[in-house]
Design an enzyme around this catalytic site. Sequence first.
Site, PDB file in Angstrom:
ATOM      1  N   GLU A  36      -4.792  71.444 -26.777  1.00  0.00           N
ATOM      2  CA  GLU A  36      -5.136  72.744 -26.183  1.00  0.00           C
ATOM      3  C   GLU A  36      -5.108  73.862 -27.222  1.00  0.00           C
ATOM      4  OE1 GLU A  36      -6.299  71.996 -23.550  1.00  0.00           O
ATOM      5  OE2 GLU A  36      -5.192  70.195 -23.039  1.00  0.00           O
ATOM      6  N   GLY A  37      -5.335  73.509 -28.465  1.00  0.00           N
ATOM      7  CA  GLY A  37      -5.353  74.484 -29.553  1.00  0.00           C
ATOM      8  C   GLY A  37      -4.045  74.480 -30.310  1.00  0.00           C
TER       9      GLY A  37
END
Length: 632
Positions: free
Chosen positions: A470-471
């Site tokens: 998710e980054g």
Amino acid sequence: YQRRVHGTLSECLFFFAMQRCAGTAARLFARSLSYRAPLRDVQFVINEIHDYNSHYQKLGATEATPDMVDSIASEAAKFAENELITIYTNGDAGCVYNDGEVTTPEGWKEAYQLYAESGWAGLTIPEEYGGQGMPQSLGMIRSESMATANWTWNMYPGLSGGAIETILLHGTEEQKQTYLPNMASGVWTGVMDLTESQAGTDLNQVKTKAIPQGDGTYRLTGEKIFISCGEHDMSENIIHIVLARLPDAPPGTRGISLFIVPKYVVKPDGSLETKKNVTVSGIEHKMGIHGSSTCVMVYDESVGYLIGQANKGLKHMFTFMNFARIGTAMQGIGTMELASQNSVPYTRERMSMRALSGTKMPDKPGDTIINHPDVRRMLLTQKAFAEGGRCMLFETGKLGDLMLAAKSEKEASIIEDEMGLYTPVLKGFLTELSIEAAYYGQQVYGGHGYIQEWGMEMIARDARISTMYEGTTGVQALDLLGRKVLMSKPPAKLLIPFVKRILSFCASNSSKSHMLQYTLPLARRAIQWSTNTARIALKASSDREIVGAAAYDYLMFSGYVTMAFAWARMAAVAHEKLEAAEGSEREFYQSKIDTAQFYFSYILPRCNNHGSAMLVGSKPFLQMKEENFLLP
């Protein structure tokens, strides 16, 4: 075991040979991790800090009474304690891939069936689509205990929740009626499919194609990698939310659209096609979270359905992304809590050396290690992180409710912007702290923290991914400093109100002498946060790279100040209620004060380094020649 004992001689010999091995197979079942949901702390945060009861009344969520909230929290805790923690270490055996099919670890499918049968999947889905219509923040209360007891298992229903929200907010009424009732019952699950081999953080490079068929459907062709829970045996159907490009799409992220691609296409009568519409070609072998099937998904003329507007897929996908990032922050809190709960008992039993201030247990060969200040440093850090993070997370839960209840798109956008400031802090900062908390869990065990027998190394391995998917932390930092602060119009429009809110709290408590130990350093850091932001913006006019150079330290500084604000508010309530409290309640409030004092005296000063480092500029990062990073 019974099957093996009564089986053939060779089976029995194999079984006992495995027992004799000092390796992983025998020890997988010897781990002794335990978990008890911290319900009193949850009640403290939602009732005494964030006043969820008034919040629910304003929302018109009349069924979310205090008794109902307590009941849901209690029942979720029982499920976590009785079902999920008991199968947590089973997950380390991993999923099994065989010719396009994925089997989850022992006991996981059965636990999911119980989860679905108990109605947990539909808790926050509107009643018209088969759910119970409870606020999203109540779903967060449900999920925290489950995520802590067994994060990897929780990924399956957790990602499904993100798919549900995406369809709710951007899908057509027909799509909602087609997919949501079975997702509300847990019969179907959902996932998001973003990443491709050449397109990870940079979704500008997505190549998966979607060709319109003239009948409202599309045919998708391409491949996605790193798709968590992309294929499994828990549900009858899996609804994939997929990014792809239309033939006439403009280049870059402006040309990405979002599609529903079901594993099995749904027929008009609601039954499922028997042929798979999307397939898995393999699963990854990872450092941790082995129980999550991380899949390579293949789309070969797969039937898909457009969600929302064409070429607006990335905007729509951020609904799912923000949901997933806040969920990942929850993983961070779960790691801190599980590491803490399994560290403290060991330190109260393990004896080693004598306390520096004098022998504490003269009739024993040594004092328990909880008497040593360095061990207490680690335990208090775990506790401060977990409880501070919980307070931060549940505040964001209220904003999520308000966004979904907004009367207009403009109102929802304003609230989403406010959540946008918190999201990279929650995801980036809390997951970094979770790595530290898991590390301390291993440290207090010493060598026993490194072997599988106690489970602490599994917590550490499972936590590592939280700072990546998710980054990565660096991506969250750039999102915070770049997009959410400097690029907002006007710059810092989201930060300034938050800083003012902190300063207002400090001013309103300035007449209370016992609060000065919190309010003075908090006000100073809040002002530093604002002034450092202005200084970076000024430097960026001549040094464009300073944003990238400063981003990590800016994120961590922001996180420590935000957590300090949470601890100051908790300390204020604890001081107020301590005098009248008795018994266990008095000890609870005293522990809050003790932990707050530890945070402000020992943890918050970390801002000194981060505050200085964010202002050094880009030169120390960029002056070295690229080829000199690895000299012969």
